[in-house]
Design an enzyme around this catalytic site. Structure first.
Site, mmCIF file in Angstrom:
data_model
loop_
_atom_site.group_PDB
_atom_site.id
_atom_site.type_symbol
_atom_site.label_atom_id
_atom_site.label_comp_id
_atom_site.label_asym_id
_atom_site.label_seq_id
_atom_site.Cartn_x
_atom_site.Cartn_y
_atom_site.Cartn_z
ATOM 1 N N CYS A 93 0.860 -1.182 0.000
ATOM 2 C CA CYS A 93 0.000 0.000 0.000
ATOM 3 C C CYS A 93 0.902 1.241 0.000
ATOM 4 O O CYS A 93 2.132 1.136 0.138
ATOM 5 C CB CYS A 93 -0.910 0.008 1.224
ATOM 6 S SG CYS A 93 -0.029 0.104 2.802
ATOM 7 N N HIS A 113 5.253 -6.350 7.806
ATOM 8 C CA HIS A 113 4.970 -7.703 8.281
ATOM 9 C C HIS A 113 5.172 -8.725 7.158
ATOM 10 O O HIS A 113 4.245 -9.422 6.749
ATOM 11 C CB HIS A 113 3.546 -7.779 8.840
ATOM 12 C CG HIS A 113 3.406 -7.102 10.160
ATOM 13 N ND1 HIS A 113 2.226 -6.543 10.601
ATOM 14 C CD2 HIS A 113 4.304 -6.888 11.164
ATOM 15 C CE1 HIS A 113 2.410 -6.017 11.796
ATOM 16 N NE2 HIS A 113 3.660 -6.213 12.149
ATOM 17 N N HIS A 154 3.105 2.040 10.598
ATOM 18 C CA HIS A 154 2.082 1.807 11.623
ATOM 19 C C HIS A 154 1.917 2.963 12.611
ATOM 20 O O HIS A 154 0.874 3.090 13.242
ATOM 21 C CB HIS A 154 2.431 0.555 12.436
ATOM 22 C CG HIS A 154 2.543 -0.691 11.628
ATOM 23 N ND1 HIS A 154 3.746 -1.151 11.134
ATOM 24 C CD2 HIS A 154 1.614 -1.586 11.229
ATOM 25 C CE1 HIS A 154 3.548 -2.271 10.470
ATOM 26 N NE2 HIS A 154 2.274 -2.557 10.499
ATOM 27 N N CYS A 202 2.343 6.329 8.148
ATOM 28 C CA CYS A 202 1.403 6.514 7.046
ATOM 29 C C CYS A 202 0.543 7.753 7.307
ATOM 30 O O CYS A 202 0.051 7.938 8.428
ATOM 31 C CB CYS A 202 0.515 5.272 6.937
ATOM 32 S SG CYS A 202 -0.856 5.464 5.781
ATOM 33 N N GLU A 256 -0.014 -0.372 15.183
ATOM 34 C CA GLU A 256 -0.863 0.793 14.912
ATOM 35 C C GLU A 256 -1.781 1.089 16.091
ATOM 36 O O GLU A 256 -1.946 2.246 16.494
ATOM 37 C CB GLU A 256 -1.701 0.575 13.650
ATOM 38 C CG GLU A 256 -2.585 1.774 13.323
ATOM 39 C CD GLU A 256 -3.571 1.527 12.194
ATOM 40 O OE1 GLU A 256 -4.666 2.122 12.246
ATOM 41 O OE2 GLU A 256 -3.256 0.756 11.267
ATOM 42 N N ASN A 299 -3.798 -7.487 7.945
ATOM 43 C CA ASN A 299 -4.444 -7.294 6.651
ATOM 44 C C ASN A 299 -4.403 -8.586 5.838
ATOM 45 O O ASN A 299 -5.371 -8.964 5.183
ATOM 46 C CB ASN A 299 -3.738 -6.147 5.918
ATOM 47 C CG ASN A 299 -4.095 -6.074 4.456
ATOM 48 O OD1 ASN A 299 -3.292 -6.425 3.607
ATOM 49 N ND2 ASN A 299 -5.287 -5.621 4.150
#
Length: 295
Positions: A13, A41, A75, A97, A136, A233
């Protein structure tokens, strides 16, 4: 020969892409660069960057470092991390992010606008739908001096006090459907006079991958889902692959591929999480191509 397609919608992403780019730029200078936690990850990508000189550390090790450069991954981090860095004269390379950073600011502002935001009787409840202990989520909870309540799954919502105000947020990578399910339950149970507000803070770049990967998985005989097993995710997306295609397999590296999965199959789809590098999916494609034997 069996047909293989790599999902164009899979892969890093925006936040992860930026973090890795910043790490590579710093490493290119030839200086030592530390990263607080795995930069992504995905074990294979972590190994690649370790090979270029990136050193992964934990929070205890951070406290012992002075006058060095430390990268904060996508994160995000709680305020205490920045305070430690300031105290130890550590230069922060902040790769948080932008979506996560905005969420941190919103939660901090919500917490500070009411002196009684704690979980003590009568106070507002700041609730975060997310995974306990996830990097996060630790950063988000840190904005509230650890007063926020974390709910990991739908059933956890029943533990909230519906006689008190509830302000609901979400970890950016959680399931949109489950988040809406939680909202509906709270709306149905909130007491008269108590206020409920929900804030859709799920990253759309991540959320949109669910329908896309569902379509992708449905059009192939076999699905190879490439992802680190620590990836939240990745777990969500792989479950979706498995839901629409029973012949879906999660792997971390090409060597885990079992060629018997492809017996009697005509097409293979290779996809992955927001933490899966494109080069790794390509490596899996090449592994299948090189080892496949016509029946």
């Amino acid at each position: 020969m069996i047909q293989i397609e790599i999902d164009n919608g899979s892969g890093f992403c925006f936040g992860v892409t930026t973090a890795i780019k910043k790490a590579e730029e710093e490493l290119a200078k030839g200086e030592t660069l530390y990263c607080l936690g795995d930069i992504v990850h995905n074990g294979m990508e972590v190994e690649r960057l370790h090979g270029r000189g990136l050193v992964t550390i934990n929070h205890d090790q951070l406290k012992d470092l002075h006058h060095v450069k430390v990268l904060l991954r996508a994160h995000g981090e709680p305020p205490e991390t920045y305070e430690t860095a300031r105290r130890n004269h550590i230069e922060i390379i902040d790769a948080t992010c932008p979506v996560v950073l905005q969420l941190q600011k919103r939660i901090k502002k919500q917490y500070e606008c009411d002196d009684d935001t704690s979980t003590a009787d009568g106070g507002r409840q700041i609730v975060i739908f997310g995974k306990n202990g996830h990097a996060e989520v630790l950063g988000l909870v840190g904005q509230t001096h650890s007063h926020a309540i974390v709910i990991e799954k739908f059933d956890d919502v029943k533990q909230l006090d519906f006689n008190r105000d509830i302000y609901l947020y979400s970890q950016t990578t959680k399931s949109l459907d489950e988040f809406h399910h939680i909202i509906e339950y709270i709306q149905a149970h909130i007491a008269e006079g108590a206020e409920f507000k929900s804030f859709d803070t799920i990253c759309r770049q991540v959320a949109n991958r669910m329908p896309n990967i569902s379509t992708f998985a449905a059009r192939h005989d076999v699905v190879i889902f490439v992802s680190g097993r620590k990836s939240s995710n990745g777990k969500v997306l792989f479950q979706e692959c498995k839901r629409v295609n029973a012949d879906s397999y999660q792997i971390e590296r090409a060597e885990e591929i079992d060629m018997t999965w492809f017996r009697g199959k005509a097409t293979v789809g290779i996809c992955g999480a927001t933490s899966t590098p494109k080069w790794l999916m390509e490596e899996c494609r090449d592994y299948i191509t090189n080892h496949y034997q016509e029946p």
